[in-house]
Design a protein around this motif. Structure first.
Motif, PDB file in Angstrom:
ATOM      1  N   ALA A  84       1.304  -0.726 -10.452  1.00  0.00           N
ATOM      2  CA  ALA A  84       0.624   0.464  -9.922  1.00  0.00           C
ATOM      3  C   ALA A  84       0.934   1.714 -10.742  1.00  0.00           C
ATOM      4  CB  ALA A  84       1.030   0.681  -8.462  1.00  0.00           C
ATOM      5  N   HIS A  85       2.176   1.829 -11.227  1.00  0.00           N
ATOM      6  CA  HIS A  85       2.608   3.108 -11.807  1.00  0.00           C
ATOM      7  C   HIS A  85       3.060   3.003 -13.258  1.00  0.00           C
ATOM      8  CE1 HIS A  85       2.307   4.541  -7.734  1.00  0.00           C
ATOM      9  NE2 HIS A  85       3.174   3.642  -7.329  1.00  0.00           N
TER      10      HIS A  85
ATOM     11  N   GLN B  86       1.695   1.720  -3.631  1.00  0.00           N
ATOM     12  CA  GLN B  86       0.505   2.096  -4.411  1.00  0.00           C
ATOM     13  C   GLN B  86       0.055   3.525  -4.138  1.00  0.00           C
ATOM     14  OE1 GLN B  86      -1.997  -1.160  -3.204  1.00  0.00           O
ATOM     15  NE2 GLN B  86      -1.506  -2.397  -5.030  1.00  0.00           N
TER      16      GLN B  86
ATOM     17  N   SER C 260       0.833  -1.212   0.000  1.00  0.00           N
ATOM     18  CA  SER C 260       0.000   0.000   0.000  1.00  0.00           C
ATOM     19  C   SER C 260       0.868   1.264   0.000  1.00  0.00           C
ATOM     20  CB  SER C 260      -0.975  -0.002   1.180  1.00  0.00           C
ATOM     21  OG  SER C 260      -0.280  -0.228   2.365  1.00  0.00           O
TER      22      SER C 260
END
Lengths: 260, 295
Positions: free
Chosen positions: B251-252, B202, B199
């Motif tokens: 995520a990116h 993220q 997390s």
């Protein structure tokens, strides 16, 4: 209650002060000793590693006086906050400055420290551009008359060193006692240089050759240097010039270049 | 900046003095084949003011490959004033060697007395967010370029008004700077400070992440309640960190990613294998992104 900026900055300074001198400055109370130990060990081993690399024989001799005394000296330097340079390769130079100002080493050991630092300085020195090196080869071929009036200098990756003690003998001993200092109190002179493979060499010079090189390095043309040296010794200008020019061409030739 | 950034992709290797010879030998043997790396990273503090053979090799590489710089001594969170003499040398180094990115650690390495030559944790307070962000802005202005700030590994906190994530996000936001995401540091900190690494990754703003770091570490203690990992860059990348790199790509999106190895060097082939693993993951997640955008 949120901390003010001043309180936050104070926490930082306290944290750093403890790392520098853990015996005198207590660790921040909110941090466990196990976690603080990580910082104490990382910082000190990194700093002392740089000093070990440069001062190889100095550490042997200091350590031979009293086990743990080399690390104690490293710690004294660290806790004094004497290092200002952001560059890791300047740490040993900062240490040398600290030794000079704190005046705690015997002059013989101080001479050894200068020698080992000079070795390191030459190792990391910039090379001369190729055109300067090529011109350095040309000057040695010119006539005696031309050479006598040239202003020369050492290449950037070469350095002259004069120290108060006999370094070559100091390098051979493994145990040091300050009472031995008088025995080694013989001035010695070196020119340091490095080869294409980045290996550093030091060549011991006679006092006369060292004086000649020092004058030349100061911008004095060889002719004026020989005249000056003749006044301070029993030798004639002609004698000095005979030996001196040969010495400049043959021995120092590759290390010298024309002044800009 | 956009034309420079275009050449900054793929897989990178951090250059240390101890790696110069293996790198040059590897390139010599390679002939016309493509190398396992696309770009290099150096610490400016290790090269400014250094001459000799190493410097010659560095200059040859700078002329042939894209380079980025990862700083060590700026002390962006330091309690003492910014050192403009150093910044002047740094600016010259970055521009003269066409460094595509300059990054620094979100930490400090100085006090009033001088340098301590390693990274210390900034108190995680609101006032320090303002203080550090302002210093980053001043550095960006002086260097006339955006800089990337790295999430640093740390072993202790002097103040915890904010979580590490809150502090990092707030500084990046206020300073308007980029991010160098160090995936290994997220893992190391998640173990040392007991938080959830996925997390953390993220929650970072994708558009600010310019590149990523991956590295190995040393497990000092696995005792329950006393787990401690030291961020040494002296070992192979562990599977959990590889998984976090995948999390970061998911995520990116894929970003240029650099392997850090500072000592305890294995055969160069072992590092090449790690670089190829990065490239493999980049290819997997680039394809994934392409499929998603086609759908």
């Amino acid at each position: 209650m949120p901390l003010t900026l001043e309180q936050s900055l104070h926490l930082q300074k306290q944290f750093a002060a403890h790392i520098r001198d853990p015996l005198k400055i207590p660790r921040p109370s909110q941090i466990s000793d196990q976690r603080m130990q990580v910082y104490r060990d990382l910082f000190f081993s990194s700093l002392s590693g740089f000093l070990d690399d440069t001062f190889t024989q100095l550490q042997v001799l200091i350590e031979s006086q009293d086990s743990g005394s080399w690390r104690a000296l490293n710690r004294a330097f660290f806790s004094a906050g004497a290092a200002q340079s952001p560059y890791f390769h300047r740490i040993s130079q900062e240490f040398l400055k600290y030794l000079e100002s704190s005046n705690q080493l015997d002059p013989a050991l101080m001479a050894l420290a200068y020698y080992e630092q000079t070795h390191f300085n030459v190792l990391m020195s910039e090379s001369e551009p190729n055109e300067v090196v090529n011109r350095a080869l040309e000057w040695a071929l010119c006539s005696d008359d031309t050479l006598l009036s040239q202003c020369l200098r050492l290449r950037k990756d070469a350095q002259l060193l004069a120290v108060t003690h006999d370094i070559k003998s100091l390098q051979k001993v493994s145990v040091w006692d300050n009472s031995m200092a008088t025995y080694f109190a013989i001035p010695s002179f070196f020119v340091f240089s490095k080869n294409r493979n980045n290996n550093v060499f030091s060549t011991q010079l006679t006092p006369m050759n060292a004086a000649l090189l020092e004058l030349i390095q100061a911008g004095v043309p060889p002719k004026a240097a020989f005249e000056y040296l003749a006044k301070t010794t029993s030798a004639s200008v002609d004698q000095l010039q005979g030996f001196g020019l040969e010495y400049l061409r043959q021995s120092l030739g590759p290390l010298l270049c024309l002044q800009d | 900046m956009s034309s420079l950034a275009a050449s900054f992709t793929g897989v990178g290797l951090g250059i240390r003095r101890g790696l110069l010879q293996p790198i040059t030998e590897y390139l010599d043997q390679l002939g016309e084949a493509a190398p396992a790396f696309d770009f290099f990273e150096v610490a400016p503090e290790n090269w400014i003011g250094w001459g000799g053979q190493h410097s010659d090799t560095f200059q040859r590489l700078v002329q042939s490959y894209p380079f980025v710089s990862h700083g060590l001594s700026l002390s962006i969170g330091g309690p003492d004033p910014l050192q403009y003499n150093f910044l002047k040398d740094l600016k010259h180094f970055l521009n003269a060697n066409q460094m595509l990115v300059y990054s620094e650690h979100l930490s400090f390495c100085t006090d009033d007395a001088g340098h301590l030559y390693d990274l210390m944790p900034i108190p995680l307070t609101q006032t320090m967010v303002d203080y550090v962000a302002q210093r980053i802005r001043r550095v960006q202005e002086y260097l006339d370029r955006r800089i990337a700030i790295e999430n640093v590994s740390y072993y202790a906190s002097t103040a915890l008004e904010l979580s590490e994530l809150e502090f990092f996000l707030a500084v990046v936001e206020q300073a308007d700077c980029d991010i160098l995401l160090d995936v290994n540091n997220v893992y190391v900190n998640s173990v040392n400070h007991g938080y959830e690494p996925v997390s953390f990754i993220q929650a970072l703003p994708s558009d600010k992440i310019v590149y990523m770091h991956i590295a190995g570490h040393y497990v000092e203690s696995e005792k329950p309640g006393q787990e401690l990992i030291i961020d040494t860059h002296g070992a192979a990348v562990v599977p959990l960190v590889w998984q976090l790199l995948e999390v970061a790509y998911q995520a990116h999106g894929v970003r240029p990613t650099l392997l850090e190895r500072d000592f305890n060097y294995p055969a160069f082939k072992v590092l090449i294998d790690e670089l190829q693993q990065i490239r493999h993951l980049q290819s997997v997640y680039s394809q994934g992104a392409a499929c998603a955008s086609n759908a």
